[in-house]
Scaffold this motif. Structure first.
Motif, PDB file in Angstrom:
ATOM      1  N   LEU A 497       0.884  -1.228   0.066  1.00 28.97           N
ATOM      2  CA  LEU A 497       0.064  -0.112   0.088  1.00 28.97           C
ATOM      3  C   LEU A 497       0.988   1.238  -0.014  1.00 28.97           C
ATOM      4  O   LEU A 497       0.819   2.223  -0.756  1.00 28.97           O
ATOM      5  N   ALA A 498       1.996   1.337   0.683  1.00 22.03           N
ATOM      6  CA  ALA A 498       2.444   2.404   0.848  1.00 22.03           C
ATOM      7  C   ALA A 498       3.527   2.913  -0.486  1.00 22.03           C
ATOM      8  O   ALA A 498       3.258   4.026  -0.950  1.00 22.03           O
ATOM      9  N   PRO A 499       4.063   2.090  -1.305  1.00 22.26           N
ATOM     10  CA  PRO A 499       4.521   2.294  -2.637  1.00 22.26           C
ATOM     11  C   PRO A 499       3.167   2.738  -3.500  1.00 22.26           C
ATOM     12  O   PRO A 499       3.547   3.806  -4.409  1.00 22.26           O
ATOM     13  N   ALA A 500       2.183   2.206  -3.354  1.00 23.75           N
ATOM     14  CA  ALA A 500       0.920   2.484  -4.136  1.00 23.75           C
ATOM     15  C   ALA A 500       0.637   3.976  -3.971  1.00 23.75           C
ATOM     16  O   ALA A 500       0.185   4.660  -4.858  1.00 23.75           O
ATOM     17  N   LEU A 501       0.661   4.382  -2.622  1.00 28.45           N
ATOM     18  CA  LEU A 501      -0.073   5.846  -2.422  1.00 28.45           C
ATOM     19  C   LEU A 501       1.091   6.658  -2.836  1.00 28.45           C
ATOM     20  O   LEU A 501       0.756   7.740  -3.174  1.00 28.45           O
ATOM     21  N   LYS A 502       2.343   6.497  -2.558  1.00 34.29           N
ATOM     22  CA  LYS A 502       3.522   7.236  -3.402  1.00 34.29           C
ATOM     23  C   LYS A 502       3.137   7.610  -4.971  1.00 34.29           C
ATOM     24  O   LYS A 502       3.291   8.562  -5.227  1.00 34.29           O
ATOM     25  N   MET A 503       2.930   6.474  -5.567  1.00 31.12           N
ATOM     26  CA  MET A 503       2.640   6.673  -7.018  1.00 31.12           C
ATOM     27  C   MET A 503       1.485   7.684  -7.301  1.00 31.12           C
ATOM     28  O   MET A 503       1.548   8.326  -7.961  1.00 31.12           O
ATOM     29  N   LEU A 504       0.415   7.362  -6.405  1.00 34.14           N
ATOM     30  CA  LEU A 504      -0.770   8.282  -6.469  1.00 34.14           C
ATOM     31  C   LEU A 504      -0.421   9.727  -6.223  1.00 34.14           C
ATOM     32  O   LEU A 504      -0.854  10.616  -6.833  1.00 34.14           O
ATOM     33  N   ALA A 505       0.503   9.850  -5.375  1.00 26.28           N
ATOM     34  CA  ALA A 505       0.777  11.280  -4.962  1.00 26.28           C
ATOM     35  C   ALA A 505       1.644  12.106  -6.029  1.00 26.28           C
ATOM     36  O   ALA A 505       1.562  13.193  -6.407  1.00 26.28           O
ATOM     37  N   ARG A 506       2.460  11.143  -6.876  1.00 28.91           N
ATOM     38  CA  ARG A 506       3.165  11.507  -7.761  1.00 28.91           C
ATOM     39  C   ARG A 506       2.356  12.156  -9.075  1.00 28.91           C
ATOM     40  O   ARG A 506       2.681  12.890  -9.691  1.00 28.91           O
ATOM     41  N   ARG A 507       1.271  11.211  -9.079  1.00 28.27           N
ATOM     42  CA  ARG A 507       0.653  11.585 -10.242  1.00 28.27           C
ATOM     43  C   ARG A 507      -0.520  12.534 -10.079  1.00 28.27           C
ATOM     44  O   ARG A 507      -1.143  12.893 -10.975  1.00 28.27           O
ATOM     45  N   SER A 508      -0.596  13.104  -9.037  1.00 31.58           N
ATOM     46  CA  SER A 508      -1.843  14.012  -8.515  1.00 31.58           C
ATOM     47  C   SER A 508      -1.204  15.198  -9.134  1.00 31.58           C
ATOM     48  O   SER A 508      -0.235  15.840  -8.943  1.00 31.58           O
ATOM     49  N   VAL A 510      -2.542  18.023  -7.520  1.00 28.28           N
ATOM     50  CA  VAL A 510      -2.630  18.888  -6.392  1.00 28.28           C
ATOM     51  C   VAL A 510      -1.311  18.197  -5.476  1.00 28.28           C
ATOM     52  O   VAL A 510      -1.198  17.071  -5.336  1.00 28.28           O
ATOM     53  N   PRO A 511      -0.524  19.061  -4.884  1.00 29.45           N
ATOM     54  CA  PRO A 511       0.651  18.555  -3.963  1.00 29.45           C
ATOM     55  C   PRO A 511       0.263  17.899  -3.062  1.00 29.45           C
ATOM     56  O   PRO A 511      -0.812  18.152  -2.388  1.00 29.45           O
ATOM     57  N   VAL A 512       0.718  16.700  -2.810  1.00 24.94           N
ATOM     58  CA  VAL A 512       0.454  15.702  -1.705  1.00 24.94           C
ATOM     59  C   VAL A 512       1.546  15.595  -0.773  1.00 24.94           C
ATOM     60  O   VAL A 512       2.800  15.321  -1.044  1.00 24.94           O
ATOM     61  N   GLU A 513       1.037  15.863   0.556  1.00 26.40           N
ATOM     62  CA  GLU A 513       2.026  15.691   1.592  1.00 26.40           C
ATOM     63  C   GLU A 513       1.806  14.388   2.274  1.00 26.40           C
ATOM     64  O   GLU A 513       0.815  13.949   2.751  1.00 26.40           O
ATOM     65  N   LEU A 514       2.797  13.179   2.081  1.00 27.24           N
ATOM     66  CA  LEU A 514       2.608  12.035   2.568  1.00 27.24           C
ATOM     67  C   LEU A 514       3.338  11.688   4.077  1.00 27.24           C
ATOM     68  O   LEU A 514       4.313  12.283   4.346  1.00 27.24           O
ATOM     69  N   GLN A 515       2.433  11.137   5.103  1.00 30.44           N
ATOM     70  CA  GLN A 515       3.023  10.680   6.236  1.00 30.44           C
ATOM     71  C   GLN A 515       2.619   9.314   6.471  1.00 30.44           C
ATOM     72  O   GLN A 515       1.605   8.828   6.855  1.00 30.44           O
ATOM     73  N   LEU A 516       3.539   8.559   6.009  1.00 33.17           N
ATOM     74  CA  LEU A 516       3.404   6.804   6.168  1.00 33.17           C
ATOM     75  C   LEU A 516       4.310   6.427   7.116  1.00 33.17           C
ATOM     76  O   LEU A 516       5.506   6.671   7.205  1.00 33.17           O
ATOM     77  N   GLY A 517       3.530   5.884   8.058  1.00 34.01           N
ATOM     78  CA  GLY A 517       4.379   5.187   9.131  1.00 34.01           C
ATOM     79  C   GLY A 517       4.744   3.794   8.575  1.00 34.01           C
ATOM     80  O   GLY A 517       4.833   3.705   7.436  1.00 34.01           O
ATOM     81  N   SER A 518       5.158   2.956   9.656  1.00 37.94           N
ATOM     82  CA  SER A 518       5.700   1.649   9.477  1.00 37.94           C
ATOM     83  C   SER A 518       4.790   0.746   9.112  1.00 37.94           C
ATOM     84  O   SER A 518       4.007   0.172  10.222  1.00 37.94           O
TER      85      SER A 518
END
Length: 615
Positions: A497-508, A510-518
């Motif tokens: 899930l974490a890499p998939a959310l990073k990919m969504l953030a790059r393609r968005s 609107v600027p996205v701030e990610l806070q992904l825990g472990s």
């Protein structure tokens, strides 16, 4: 005023005759002294009234006969000291004169009047005392908690007030014996009590009791009995209202638990606790029928020792002679008041717990017998009569809870099947696109490249047309690959899930701030649900929010994964309106999770998803 005057007079029923004569002599002596003194001032005939004072006093205090004796003595003194010849007793001579017979007649009238006044005073005083005694008896009989407890002090008061020891008021019928008299206390034609009068009670007291006190005692006893009956009815009504209020409060609490949709185990244990307390039971269990045995679904015990409670999930054989067997056979409430002649596992448990009786009520779910509620008692009490009817309301709530739980389980399973079918359809479309149309388009592009390479050098225009066709076909392949990744991104399956959310953030956009825990790898359906939730939320931000930044937070707390998507846009997001949030909510709730939206014009939109990892 009249009462005070009567009470101040020395009326008594019995006065000493001797003391009356002595007092009469003293009065006559005083009259002689007074008349001798006054004879110097007034003629003797006017002194006859002095000799009537003693007659009046003695007749008023001691009665008629001492008064008559005093009258004769006063006449002799009057004749001797007042009528001529002085200091000589000559009634024969003085009888001719008027004063002596007039004195005797007036004295006799005075004595009779005084004696009558005394008699009336005695009667009035007795009536007053009897009235006071009736008031005190009314205070005792009408103020006591029970009539039987009030009779002994009332009897003592009656005996003391009338001077008749051992007089007794009783509720039962007492036969007349040699040592006393039993006067019945009646209400219409029925006996309500007995007044027992010992044989040594004086006759006048016996007459007073029979003629004057008996009606008052009957009226007081009727009033006391009616008051006791009214008090018992009121107490019963008060207890019934208190019981109904407790039942209603308990039913409301149970209904609230049912409406909250808590787990079956928590619900059954809570219902068992509420029912056990309300039914005054020592142990209570909710069991489900399974072929030849019952399985405990919820239990409660009055004892604090948890080992005394029937364990959850424990199985108990069905005995035809016990409550579980009778309820299974008849489908109606049943009870057993004696475990001595029964046998079996549950009977051994009952003996160990000291259980002597039990009652049960069936749990009917959708017209079928689901289980039974069992209440066990270490002692059987009369107030438990009719308890089966009070259990019926709880069993109906239990049936409702079971139906609701089953409906929720069926709904959740249906949602899960729909989500799984949707995901499987997405994956199949992705495979079909990748293995079918996408591969054919790639092959077609390669063939066009081969044709382009075989075009003679002089056909430049044809070469350019083939080159444009190849480029267009390459764009179609890229678009198809992009579509395939949107259906089910490969990075989600490979990296999590974490890499998939990073990919969504790059393609968005609107600027996205990610806070992904472990975050460890999660179950596939949880990752898919959270991925599409984040993707839909970012799409909505781009289309509708006009936000400058989006914050995406992912973390795991205990057995729950938490995803939050917040923006600083215009807000106003809500379910419906084509936002796609309804589908997301259904997907999340199908996993046992919860999706919450908070959206306002001042603070933007915040979407929070919480999904249990184990479900």
């Amino acid at each position: 005023m009249q009462e005070r005057l009567l009470s101040s007079l020395p009326y008594t029923k019995r006065q000493s005759f001797v003391w009356g004569i002595v007092c009469g002599a003293v009065c006559i002596a005083a009259e002689v002294v007074l008349s001798t003194f006054l004879s110097r001032l007034t003629p003797g005939g006017f002194l006859s009234g002095i000799y009537l004072l003693g007659v009046l006093l003695i007749s008023a205090v001691w009665g008629l006969w001492p008064g008559l004796v005093t009258l004769l003595a006063s006449a002799i003194a009057f004749d001797y000291f007042t009528l001529p010849p002085l200091e000589a007793f000559s009634p024969g001579e003085n009888w001719r004169w008027t004063p002596l017979p007039i004195f005797l007649l007036v004295g006799l009238a005075t004595s009779l009047i005084a004696a009558r006044v005394r008699s009336l005073g005695v009667q009035a005083n007795e009536r007053r005392r009897e009235a006071d005694l009736a008031v005190q008896l009314a205070h005792i009989l009408l103020g006591a908690e029970s009539l039987s407890a009030a009779l002994p002090p009332a009897s003592r008061l009656l005996a003391r007030g009338l001077g008749a020891p051992n007089v007794e008021i009783r509720l039962d019928e007492v036969p007349a014996g040699e040592h006393g008299e039993a006067l019945p206390l009646m209400e219409n034609d029925s006996r309500i009590g007995t007044l027992v009068i010992p044989a040594d009670v004086p006759k006048d007291v016996r007459i007073r009791l029979r003629d004057r006190m008996l009606p008052s005692l009957e009226a007081l006893l009727r009033a006391a009995r009616d008051r006791e009956s009214v008090r018992a009815v009121l107490a019963s009504s008060r207890d019934e209202l208190r019981r109904i209020a407790q039942e209603q409060a308990t039913l409301r609490r149970v209904a609230t638990l049912v409406a909250r949709g808590i787990s079956s185990t928590e619900l059954f244990n809570a219902v068992a606790c509420e029912m056990g307390s309300l039914m005054k039971a020592d142990h209570l269990s909710i069991s489900r029928y399974n072929h030849d045995h019952t399985t405990v679904a919820g239990s409660w015990s009055l004892r604090e020792d948890a080992r005394k409670v029937m364990p959850l999930g424990s199985q108990w054989p069905i005995n035809e002679t016990l409550v579980t067997g009778m309820v299974l056979r008849t489908g109606r409430p049943a009870r057993i008041a004696n475990y001595e002649e029964a046998s079996g596992t549950i009977v051994k448990w009952a003996h160990d717990m000291g259980v002597t009786s039990a009652l049960g009520s069936p749990v009917i779910v959708d017209g079928s017998l689901w289980g039974v509620v069992l209440a066990f008692y270490n002692r059987w009490e009369p107030r438990l009569e009719g308890a089966e009817g009070r259990m019926r309301d709880f069993t109906e709530l239990i049936a409702t809870a079971i139906s609701n739980a089953q409906a929720r389980a069926d709904l959740a399973a249906s949602r899960a099947r729909l989500v799984a079918a949707s995901d499987e359809t997405r994956r199949r479309i992705e495979r079909d696109l990748h293995d079918g149309a996408q591969q054919r388009l790639v092959s077609l592009g390669l063939e066009l490249r081969a044709v382009e390479a075989g075009v003679p050098p002089g056909m430049t225009e044809l070469r350019e047309q083939l080159s444009q066709a190849v480029q267009g076909l390459t764009g179609v392949v890229e678009d198809l690959q992009e579509l395939s990744r949107g259906i089910h991104p490969a990075i989600l399956s490979k990296g999590g899930l974490a890499p998939a959310l990073k990919m969504l953030a790059r393609r968005s956009a609107v600027p996205v701030e990610l806070q992904l825990g472990s975050v460890p790898r999660l179950p596939e359906r949880v990752e898919v649900a959270l991925y599409y939730t984040a993707a839909e939320a970012l799409t909505n931000v781009v289309k509708h929010a006009h936000a400058s930044v989006v914050c995406v937070t992912l973390g795991v707390t205990g057995a729950t994964v938490r995803l939050s998507v917040s923006d600083d846009g215009t807000g106003g997001a809500e379910y419906g309106g084509g936002s796609g949030l309804i589908g997301l909510r259904d997907r999340v709730e199908a996993l046992g999770g919860k999706l919450t939206i908070m959206s306002s014009a001042a603070e933007g939109t915040s979407l929070l998803v919480m999904v249990p990892i184990e479900n």
